[in-house]
Design a protein around this motif. Sequence first.
Motif, PDB file in Angstrom:
ATOM      1  N   TRP A   1       0.807  -1.233   0.000  1.00  0.00           N
ATOM      2  CA  TRP A   1       0.000   0.000   0.000  1.00  0.00           C
ATOM      3  C   TRP A   1       0.831   1.269   0.000  1.00  0.00           C
ATOM      4  N   PHE A   2       2.014   1.194   0.581  1.00  0.00           N
ATOM      5  CA  PHE A   2       2.759   2.419   0.892  1.00  0.00           C
ATOM      6  C   PHE A   2       3.024   3.332  -0.312  1.00  0.00           C
ATOM      7  N   PRO A   3       3.434   2.774  -1.479  1.00  0.00           N
ATOM      8  CA  PRO A   3       3.667   3.671  -2.628  1.00  0.00           C
ATOM      9  C   PRO A   3       2.432   4.505  -2.963  1.00  0.00           C
ATOM     10  N   GLU A   4       1.252   3.879  -2.885  1.00  0.00           N
ATOM     11  CA  GLU A   4       0.013   4.596  -3.182  1.00  0.00           C
ATOM     12  C   GLU A   4      -0.252   5.669  -2.116  1.00  0.00           C
ATOM     13  N   CYS A   5       0.039   5.305  -0.856  1.00  0.00           N
ATOM     14  CA  CYS A   5      -0.142   6.273   0.241  1.00  0.00           C
ATOM     15  C   CYS A   5       0.770   7.481   0.044  1.00  0.00           C
ATOM     16  N   LYS A   6       1.984   7.221  -0.431  1.00  0.00           N
ATOM     17  CA  LYS A   6       2.924   8.324  -0.658  1.00  0.00           C
ATOM     18  C   LYS A   6       2.411   9.245  -1.761  1.00  0.00           C
ATOM     19  N   GLU A   7       1.825   8.628  -2.783  1.00  0.00           N
ATOM     20  CA  GLU A   7       1.242   9.427  -3.872  1.00  0.00           C
ATOM     21  C   GLU A   7       0.099  10.286  -3.342  1.00  0.00           C
ATOM     22  N   ASP A   8      -0.781   9.658  -2.512  1.00  0.00           N
ATOM     23  CA  ASP A   8      -1.916  10.391  -1.929  1.00  0.00           C
ATOM     24  C   ASP A   8      -1.429  11.574  -1.102  1.00  0.00           C
ATOM     25  N   TYR A   9      -0.379  11.319  -0.328  1.00  0.00           N
ATOM     26  CA  TYR A   9       0.171  12.369   0.536  1.00  0.00           C
ATOM     27  C   TYR A   9       0.690  13.529  -0.317  1.00  0.00           C
ATOM     28  N   ALA A  10       1.429  13.174  -1.378  1.00  0.00           N
ATOM     29  CA  ALA A  10       1.987  14.209  -2.259  1.00  0.00           C
ATOM     30  C   ALA A  10       0.868  15.015  -2.912  1.00  0.00           C
ATOM     31  N   LYS A  11      -0.189  14.308  -3.342  1.00  0.00           N
ATOM     32  CA  LYS A  11      -1.321  14.992  -3.977  1.00  0.00           C
ATOM     33  C   LYS A  11      -2.000  15.938  -2.997  1.00  0.00           C
ATOM     34  N   ALA A  12      -2.226  15.440  -1.777  1.00  0.00           N
ATOM     35  CA  ALA A  12      -2.928  16.240  -0.765  1.00  0.00           C
ATOM     36  C   ALA A  12      -2.119  17.484  -0.395  1.00  0.00           C
ATOM     37  N   THR A  13      -0.818  17.310  -0.178  1.00  0.00           N
ATOM     38  CA  THR A  13      -0.019  18.477   0.222  1.00  0.00           C
ATOM     39  C   THR A  13       0.093  19.490  -0.925  1.00  0.00           C
ATOM     40  N   ALA A  14       0.219  18.987  -2.156  1.00  0.00           N
ATOM     41  CA  ALA A  14       0.294  19.907  -3.306  1.00  0.00           C
ATOM     42  C   ALA A  14      -1.019  20.665  -3.465  1.00  0.00           C
ATOM     43  N   TRP A  15      -2.130  19.941  -3.293  1.00  0.00           N
ATOM     44  CA  TRP A  15      -3.449  20.568  -3.398  1.00  0.00           C
ATOM     45  C   TRP A  15      -3.596  21.680  -2.355  1.00  0.00           C
ATOM     46  N   LEU A  16      -3.189  21.361  -1.125  1.00  0.00           N
ATOM     47  CA  LEU A  16      -3.299  22.345  -0.035  1.00  0.00           C
ATOM     48  C   LEU A  16      -2.421  23.567  -0.293  1.00  0.00           C
ATOM     49  N   GLN A  17      -1.207  23.319  -0.814  1.00  0.00           N
ATOM     50  CA  GLN A  17      -0.295  24.430  -1.080  1.00  0.00           C
ATOM     51  C   GLN A  17      -0.856  25.397  -2.113  1.00  0.00           C
ATOM     52  N   SER A  18      -1.556  24.827  -3.110  1.00  0.00           N
ATOM     53  CA  SER A  18      -2.025  25.703  -4.181  1.00  0.00           C
ATOM     54  C   SER A  18      -3.440  26.221  -3.934  1.00  0.00           C
ATOM     55  N   TYR A  19      -4.069  25.797  -2.835  1.00  0.00           N
ATOM     56  CA  TYR A  19      -5.442  26.245  -2.546  1.00  0.00           C
ATOM     57  C   TYR A  19      -5.451  27.731  -2.215  1.00  0.00           C
ATOM     58  N   GLU A  20      -6.349  28.472  -2.892  1.00  0.00           N
ATOM     59  CA  GLU A  20      -6.301  29.921  -2.717  1.00  0.00           C
ATOM     60  C   GLU A  20      -7.504  30.526  -2.017  1.00  0.00           C
ATOM     61  N   GLY A  21      -8.483  29.681  -1.658  1.00  0.00           N
ATOM     62  CA  GLY A  21      -9.678  30.207  -0.999  1.00  0.00           C
ATOM     63  C   GLY A  21      -9.336  30.776   0.371  1.00  0.00           C
ATOM     64  N   ASP A  22     -10.266  31.611   0.913  1.00  0.00           N
ATOM     65  CA  ASP A  22      -9.972  32.189   2.220  1.00  0.00           C
ATOM     66  C   ASP A  22     -11.066  31.893   3.248  1.00  0.00           C
ATOM     67  N   ASN A  23     -11.923  30.883   2.926  1.00  0.00           N
ATOM     68  CA  ASN A  23     -12.984  30.529   3.860  1.00  0.00           C
ATOM     69  C   ASN A  23     -12.715  29.137   4.447  1.00  0.00           C
ATOM     70  N   VAL A  24     -12.637  29.088   5.772  1.00  0.00           N
ATOM     71  CA  VAL A  24     -12.251  27.855   6.457  1.00  0.00           C
ATOM     72  C   VAL A  24     -13.211  26.689   6.163  1.00  0.00           C
ATOM     73  N   ASN A  25     -14.528  26.972   6.307  1.00  0.00           N
ATOM     74  CA  ASN A  25     -15.502  25.888   6.081  1.00  0.00           C
ATOM     75  C   ASN A  25     -15.458  25.365   4.652  1.00  0.00           C
ATOM     76  N   GLU A  26     -15.292  26.295   3.707  1.00  0.00           N
ATOM     77  CA  GLU A  26     -15.213  25.875   2.302  1.00  0.00           C
ATOM     78  C   GLU A  26     -13.967  25.020   2.067  1.00  0.00           C
ATOM     79  N   LEU A  27     -12.862  25.416   2.690  1.00  0.00           N
ATOM     80  CA  LEU A  27     -11.623  24.652   2.549  1.00  0.00           C
ATOM     81  C   LEU A  27     -11.829  23.218   3.039  1.00  0.00           C
ATOM     82  N   ILE A  28     -12.450  23.074   4.229  1.00  0.00           N
ATOM     83  CA  ILE A  28     -12.663  21.744   4.784  1.00  0.00           C
ATOM     84  C   ILE A  28     -13.580  20.921   3.871  1.00  0.00           C
TER      85      ILE A  28
END
Length: 209
Positions: free
Chosen positions: A94-121
């Motif tokens: 599973w781990f390679p897939e988990c690493k991919e998920d982690y990379a995707k999630a962190t990249a998504w968060l880094q590029s997220y530009e919204g400013d509303n907390v509830n919308e972000l969640i």
Amino acid sequence: MKKRTGFVSNSSSSSFICEVSGACESGYDAGLSDFEMCECVNGHIFFEKYLLEGLDVQAVKLNLVQQAQKDLDNHDPDKVTPRYEGHTEALKKWFPECKEDYAKATAWLQSYEGDNVNELIDDYAEEFDEDSHVMPAAFCPICSLQHVQDGDLLSYLLAVVGETREGLTAKVQERYSGLDALDAEVVRLNKGTADAKGPVTIGKTNETA
Ligand SMILES: [Zn+2]
């Protein structure tokens, strides 16, 4: 179906109890979001209006990154946690897939530009876990102790006075003939407390206090 605190269900109707206000909502084929309720990662259920306010997007992003990191660590075959003991081979798979998920999630968060907390969640849940309306513990009024539940308060109180629930129950049963007598004693004892607002404060919430 996932087991939830305060959740009662049969084939078609569901009901949810808000653990902050005590209010109950029910309906047919309904989920938490239909009642503007949500659940934290530790299974506390409450109305969205009780989600902690004043949180900025950066704090939420940081928390989500930490959650993703924790999830990645949990699946790391080199740091097997008790939950996955004896499953090292599966973790390696599973781990390679988990690493991919982690990379995707962190990249998504880094590029997220919204400013509303509830919308972000909401957006994050939609992007990475479609079924989930689960909030991080940091935003839960119960996990963050903004709303302290009676049970948690009682556990603390018992520990402070060095009693067990069983021991105290036995004393109460031995000393008082019934609830009337117990209530009268609570009123009497409360008179000695300068800031006592009334005889019974247990069960009161932020909402009703
Ligand atoms: Zn919680």
